[in-house]
Design an enzyme around this catalytic site. Structure first.
Site: not given
Ligand code: XMP
Length: 514
Positions: A57, A84-85, A170, A172, A228, A370
């Protein structure tokens, strides 16, 4: 399959990467949900999480009033990974210290690692992506350091007994080369989560849910021909067959041959109950003289709903309106700064609905990202050209016809769009691009064609790469493709004599022009 209800919870501290964390967990085969950072421990426990991830964050834990999770989450007996945060806030809450050094660290680093379940199968020296101002200066009691870099002595920590882990980088993002492995080590190795998140399971579970919710009532689904709504319609059709009525609205702002293609595929091939509503005149007359983008959107949104109501009268009692709303549109995130969270994007479908809508909403894709919807579409037998289609906005070419929307200008734009997409497909680039679009500008310029002076409108072509449409980069389109597009457009489309290529990223631009 009840285990799908046992997620890895991602507590969102406002990181731009929170969605990415949830996606990576799902890529590891485990269901994951994003929740506000201040969810109470009781509420978190009620969701039966198999693990908790504290996201990064923008705040600094050294600032008074910076966001804190409920400390009770550390007493649930559930593994926690702070990123991280998330690492910093966990350290502070469990008795460690965090400082704000003058030197910040952004970019790639290589970590020296000690053996840990988190780094199982990962060699020392692994490349990670750092982006932080603060660092942990004193680790909490019971923890040990499991990774460091020359700049950052406390790059990762663990308390293996309590199964608490924290990383400064990070995992991710793709620049952390073993990041996905670390996330799956946490989720599968440390949380011992079962790998049961896949589209076959999802289909079975969701069909059951739809049947139970709908019973013997009837559902109306606005089918646009986009990924979608098509996937939602096919899934609901599989669940309840002819209790589903699909309405395809021709609002006059569709792409070339769109109506024919949709009617052919769903009406004939999928044998769905499909109503075609030709509302072109209604839409175009309501838009006459309107140039302000938000005003256009409001008119289009309202007319969609009016058209659905009108069509529903032809098909007896309807109880539900089905929509292809996706997870990124519904994440109930709470911003640590009090403003709207960066992860909240107002959903265009939902946003356009009146408050007193007389139907219940049925949104079977609201847990999916998605890429998961595309996979689901394939599993449901939708053709590849449809599943891989670029996103197309609900208000259609209306948001790409800058200035007044007229039939003539829309026809011009349809021709431009179809040439652009055809050339991209011919060059084998379609699937490398997130979205390609053409806009017609209300600007005229002088040109010369066949020895004659021309004075015609200008069009722009835009192609972007993106992970989720929140940010985007312009696609480095080969010159020869651009040249073919420009030449064909000027020769084949009567209304334009100049073609531009847009090289703006998002931010500062958006994908659509409007
Ligand atoms: P922007 O222009 O905000 O667009 O960068 C982000 C993504 O959203 C799509 N978009 C829409 N999709 N209804 C939709 O269903 C809409 O009204 C709408 N407006 C924008 C846009 O095409 C891009 O993929």
């Amino acid at each position: 399959m009840e285990d799908r209800q046992q997620p890895i919870l991602v507590l969102d501290f406002g990181a731009q990467y929170s969605q990415l964390i949830a996606r990576r967990v799902r890529e590891a085969g485990v269901y994951s949900e994003i929740v506000p950072f201040d969810i109470s421990a009781k509420e978190a426990a009620a969701r039966h999480p198999q693990g908790i991830i504290l996201s990064g964050g923008p705040a600094s834990v050294t600032t008074p009033g910076s966001p804190r999770p409920d400390k009770g989450i550390f007493s649930l007996g559930i593994p926690v990974l702070g990123i991280c945060y998330g690492l910093q806030v966990m350290s502070v809450l469990l008795g460690g210290k965090v400082v704000s050094p003058e030197k910040k660290e952004y970019g790639i680093a290589n970590i020296e690692i000690s053996p840990s379940l988190l780094f199982d199968g990962i060699a020392s020296g692994s490349q990670v992506w750092m982006s932080h101002g603060d660092s942990v200066s004193e680790i909490p009691h019971g923890f040990r350091i499991i990774a460091s870099t020359s700049n950052c002595p406390v790059t990762a920590i663990e308390d293996a007994d309590r199964k608490f882990y924290g990383v400064q980088f990070h995992p991710e993002v793709v620049h952390s080369l073993d990041g996905m492995k670390m996330i799956s080590n946490f989720v599968l190795g440390i949380c011992n989560a079962e790998r049961n998140w896949n589209m076959e399971n999802f289909i079975d579970l969701e069909i059951g849910k739809i049947r139970e919710k709908v019973g013997d009532r009837r559902v109306l689904c606005g089918l646009s021909g986009g990924v979608d709504s098509s996937v939602a319609a096919v899934l609901i059709h599989k669940a309840i067959g002819d209790q589903l009525v699909c309405v395809f609205v021709n609002n006059g702002m569709l792409r070339k041959n769109e109506a024919e293609n949709v009617l052919e595929l769903f009406g004939r091939n999928f044998n769905m109950n499909l109503q075609y509503a030709d509302a072109e005149e209604d839409f175009l007359s309501a838009l006459k003289g309107v140039t302000e983008p938000e005003a256009k959107r409001k008119i289009i949104g309202k007319l969609f709903v009016d058209t659905f109501y009108k069509e529903s009268r032809k098909c007896g009692d309807i109880s539900f309106l089905a929509q292809g709303t996706l997870y990124p549109d519904v994440i109930e995130s709470k911003s640590p700064t009090g403003g709207p969270s960066s992860t909240i994007k107002s959903h265009h479908n939902v946003g356009g609905l009146p408050e007193d809508l007389k139907w219940e909403l049925l949104e079977p894709l609201r847990d999916l990202f998605k890429d998961e919807v595309r996979e689901l579409g394939r599993k449901l037998g939708l053709p590849e050209e449809l599943v891989d289609r670029h996103p197309f906005p609900g208000p259609g070419l209306g948001v790409r016809c800058i200035g007044e929307v007229t039939k003539e200008r829309l026809d011009t734009l349809r021709d431009i769009d179809s040439i652009f997409i055809e050339e991209i497909r011919k060059a084998g680039l379609y699937n490398k691009i997130w979205q390609a679009l053409a806009d017609l500008l209300p600007v005229k310029s002088v040109g010369v064609q066949g020895d004659e002076r021309t004075y015609k409108e200008v069009c722009t072509l835009r192609a972007v790469t993106s992970e989720d449409a929140m940010t985007a980069d312009w696609f480095r389109m080969p010159y020869d493709v651009l040249e073919r597009c420009a030449s064909r457009i000027c020769n084949e489309v009567p209304g334009v004599n100049r073609v531009l290529f847009d090289i703006t990223s998002k931010p500062p631009g958006t994908i659509e022009w409007e």
